[in-house]
Design a protein around this motif. Structure first.
Motif, PDB file in Angstrom:
ATOM      1  N   GLN A  50       0.828  -1.188   0.000  1.00 16.91           N
ATOM      2  CA  GLN A  50       0.000   0.000   0.000  1.00 16.91           C
ATOM      3  C   GLN A  50       0.871   1.251   0.000  1.00 16.91           C
ATOM      4  O   GLN A  50       2.028   1.223   0.429  1.00 16.91           O
ATOM      5  CB  GLN A  50      -0.922   0.018   1.216  1.00 16.91           C
ATOM      6  N   LEU A  51       0.305   2.357  -0.471  1.00 19.34           N
ATOM      7  CA  LEU A  51       1.006   3.635  -0.516  1.00 19.34           C
ATOM      8  C   LEU A  51       0.299   4.657   0.365  1.00 19.34           C
ATOM      9  O   LEU A  51      -0.929   4.634   0.471  1.00 19.34           O
ATOM     10  CB  LEU A  51       1.066   4.162  -1.952  1.00 19.34           C
ATOM     11  N   PRO A  52       1.042   5.540   1.006  1.00 16.63           N
ATOM     12  CA  PRO A  52       0.403   6.587   1.810  1.00 16.63           C
ATOM     13  C   PRO A  52      -0.295   7.610   0.910  1.00 16.63           C
ATOM     14  O   PRO A  52       0.096   7.814  -0.242  1.00 16.63           O
ATOM     15  CB  PRO A  52       1.584   7.218   2.556  1.00 16.63           C
ATOM     16  N   LYS A  53      -1.322   8.238   1.449  1.00 18.44           N
ATOM     17  CA  LYS A  53      -2.060   9.231   0.667  1.00 18.44           C
ATOM     18  C   LYS A  53      -1.315  10.562   0.589  1.00 18.44           C
ATOM     19  O   LYS A  53      -1.481  11.306  -0.380  1.00 18.44           O
ATOM     20  CB  LYS A  53      -3.448   9.441   1.272  1.00 18.44           C
ATOM     21  N   GLU A  54      -0.496  10.860   1.597  1.00 21.16           N
ATOM     22  CA  GLU A  54       0.249  12.111   1.598  1.00 21.16           C
ATOM     23  C   GLU A  54       1.607  11.919   2.246  1.00 21.16           C
ATOM     24  O   GLU A  54       1.812  10.989   3.029  1.00 21.16           O
ATOM     25  CB  GLU A  54      -0.528  13.232   2.311  1.00 21.16           C
ATOM     26  N   LEU A  55       2.516  12.815   1.889  1.00 19.86           N
ATOM     27  CA  LEU A  55       3.868  12.804   2.435  1.00 19.86           C
ATOM     28  C   LEU A  55       4.145  14.136   3.106  1.00 19.86           C
ATOM     29  O   LEU A  55       3.654  15.180   2.669  1.00 19.86           O
ATOM     30  CB  LEU A  55       4.902  12.564   1.332  1.00 19.86           C
ATOM     31  N   THR A  56       4.955  14.097   4.148  1.00 19.39           N
ATOM     32  CA  THR A  56       5.488  15.312   4.750  1.00 19.39           C
ATOM     33  C   THR A  56       6.971  15.347   4.436  1.00 19.39           C
ATOM     34  O   THR A  56       7.746  14.539   4.957  1.00 19.39           O
ATOM     35  CB  THR A  56       5.249  15.358   6.266  1.00 19.39           C
ATOM     36  N   HIS A 102      11.929  23.008   7.262  1.00 23.38           N
ATOM     37  CA  HIS A 102      10.790  23.458   6.454  1.00 23.38           C
ATOM     38  C   HIS A 102      10.026  22.215   6.012  1.00 23.38           C
ATOM     39  O   HIS A 102      10.532  21.407   5.227  1.00 23.38           O
ATOM     40  CB  HIS A 102      11.292  24.250   5.247  1.00 23.38           C
ATOM     41  N   ALA A 103       8.821  22.034   6.536  1.00 23.88           N
ATOM     42  CA  ALA A 103       8.014  20.852   6.244  1.00 23.88           C
ATOM     43  C   ALA A 103       6.937  21.185   5.219  1.00 23.88           C
ATOM     44  O   ALA A 103       6.218  22.175   5.371  1.00 23.88           O
ATOM     45  CB  ALA A 103       7.376  20.312   7.511  1.00 23.88           C
ATOM     46  N   THR A 104       6.838  20.363   4.189  1.00 25.16           N
ATOM     47  CA  THR A 104       5.819  20.516   3.156  1.00 25.16           C
ATOM     48  C   THR A 104       4.986  19.241   3.119  1.00 25.16           C
ATOM     49  O   THR A 104       5.498  18.162   2.818  1.00 25.16           O
ATOM     50  CB  THR A 104       6.449  20.758   1.774  1.00 25.16           C
ATOM     51  N   THR A 105       3.719  19.365   3.472  1.00 24.04           N
ATOM     52  CA  THR A 105       2.794  18.230   3.435  1.00 24.04           C
ATOM     53  C   THR A 105       2.005  18.292   2.135  1.00 24.04           C
ATOM     54  O   THR A 105       1.348  19.295   1.851  1.00 24.04           O
ATOM     55  CB  THR A 105       1.844  18.263   4.640  1.00 24.04           C
ATOM     56  N   VAL A 106       2.084  17.227   1.354  1.00 29.71           N
ATOM     57  CA  VAL A 106       1.501  17.240   0.017  1.00 29.71           C
ATOM     58  C   VAL A 106       0.912  15.866  -0.296  1.00 29.71           C
ATOM     59  O   VAL A 106       1.472  14.837   0.111  1.00 29.71           O
ATOM     60  CB  VAL A 106       2.581  17.620  -1.028  1.00 29.71           C
ATOM     61  N   PRO A 107      -0.219  15.813  -1.007  1.00 33.06           N
ATOM     62  CA  PRO A 107      -0.742  14.511  -1.448  1.00 33.06           C
ATOM     63  C   PRO A 107       0.220  13.835  -2.416  1.00 33.06           C
ATOM     64  O   PRO A 107       0.888  14.505  -3.211  1.00 33.06           O
ATOM     65  CB  PRO A 107      -2.071  14.876  -2.125  1.00 33.06           C
ATOM     66  N   LEU A 108       0.291  12.537  -2.347  1.00 34.44           N
ATOM     67  CA  LEU A 108       1.211  11.796  -3.209  1.00 34.44           C
ATOM     68  C   LEU A 108       0.882  12.001  -4.686  1.00 34.44           C
ATOM     69  O   LEU A 108       1.784  12.038  -5.525  1.00 34.44           O
ATOM     70  CB  LEU A 108       1.160  10.307  -2.849  1.00 34.44           C
ATOM     71  N   ASP A 109      -0.394  12.158  -5.005  1.00 37.07           N
ATOM     72  CA  ASP A 109      -0.800  12.326  -6.398  1.00 37.07           C
ATOM     73  C   ASP A 109      -0.378  13.670  -6.982  1.00 37.07           C
ATOM     74  O   ASP A 109      -0.447  13.856  -8.203  1.00 37.07           O
ATOM     75  CB  ASP A 109      -2.320  12.170  -6.530  1.00 37.07           C
ATOM     76  N   SER A 110       0.031  14.611  -6.132  1.00 37.77           N
ATOM     77  CA  SER A 110       0.431  15.934  -6.618  1.00 37.77           C
ATOM     78  C   SER A 110       1.918  16.031  -6.911  1.00 37.77           C
ATOM     79  O   SER A 110       2.413  17.105  -7.261  1.00 37.77           O
ATOM     80  CB  SER A 110       0.050  17.003  -5.584  1.00 37.77           C
ATOM     81  N   ILE A 111       2.655  14.925  -6.772  1.00 36.89           N
ATOM     82  CA  ILE A 111       4.099  14.917  -7.023  1.00 36.89           C
ATOM     83  C   ILE A 111       4.367  14.306  -8.389  1.00 36.89           C
ATOM     84  O   ILE A 111       3.794  13.276  -8.742  1.00 36.89           O
ATOM     85  CB  ILE A 111       4.836  14.115  -5.930  1.00 36.89           C
TER      86      ILE A 111
END
Length: 218
Positions: free
Chosen positions: A132-138, A149-158
């Motif tokens: 399985q894959l996480p829905k978002e990454l920090t 500097h932390a950037t939280t982003v959905p995996l699909d936006s990378i």
């Protein structure tokens, strides 16, 4: 009637009997240990899971701090050059100071441009099952002053990036959230991760880079 009265008196005496101090201490200690156990378990579950750590994170931080410090010292010492009584024209002094500050600023800018996308670590909210894959990454990088500097982003936006010294880019910054410490900040649009750390078999990072369209050799 006598038997009922005796039984009632026994029950009354039993209700007024206080538990021994030892029993109270043991019960309190057991209750405290149980509370600490469940509190520790809850905290461990709430802690983010680190799935990637940049091998040059400390080097990048020290390099940024050194470049900023050198620029600050150069700008701070510059006025004293004009106060030195030497047989040098004012224009020559100004040219010397300008060249020194410009060189320091250029080197600092270059270091910031190269090291700004460098990813120090990547975390996910909780552990995921294999496959399985996480829905978002920090994604953690360094700010201009070398703070986290932390950037939280959905995996699909990378998606893959074509700029040199980068490997990822965020295609929709409106879906990303950035923070420096407890303050909100602009999310980093460009990111760099080491390819050799993402090619290990049966690793979550390998699945993530393949999902984002990078794959081997990025």
């Amino acid at each position: 009637m006598l038997r009922l009265s005796s039984t009632s008196n026994v029950l009354k005496r039993a209700s007024h009997v206080k538990p021994s101090p030892l029993r109270v201490i043991i019960a309190t200690s057991a209750s405290s240990r149980t509370k600490r156990y469940f509190t520790t378990q809850q905290k461990e579950q709430d802690q983010p899971v680190t799935i990637y750590t940049g091998p040059l994170a400390n080097v990048a931080k020290k390099l940024k701090l050194f470049s900023i410090t050198s620029l600050g010292l150069g700008c701070g010492i510059s006025p004293f050059v004009f106060a030195i009584d030497v047989p040098v024209p004012f224009i020559a002094k100004a040219a010397l100071v300008g060249a020194a500050v410009a060189t320091s600023a250029a080197s600092t800018g270059l270091i910031q441009w190269v090291m700004s996308p460098y990813v120090t670590k990547i975390t996910i909210p909780k552990q995921v099952e294999q496959g399985q894959l996480p829905k978002e990454l920090t994604i953690h990088t360094l700010s201009f002053t070398a703070k986290d500097h932390a950037t939280t982003v959905p995996l699909d936006s990378i998606e893959p990036s074509s700029r040199i010294f980068t490997s990822w880019m965020i295609n929709d910054l409106s879906l990303a959230k950035g923070r420096i410490g407890q303050k909100e900040a602009k999310p980093k649009p460009l990111l760099y991760v080491h390819p050799e750390l993402c090619e290990e078999e049966q690793s979550l990072m390998k699945d993530i880079v393949e999902k984002t369209g990078i794959g081997k050799g990025f």
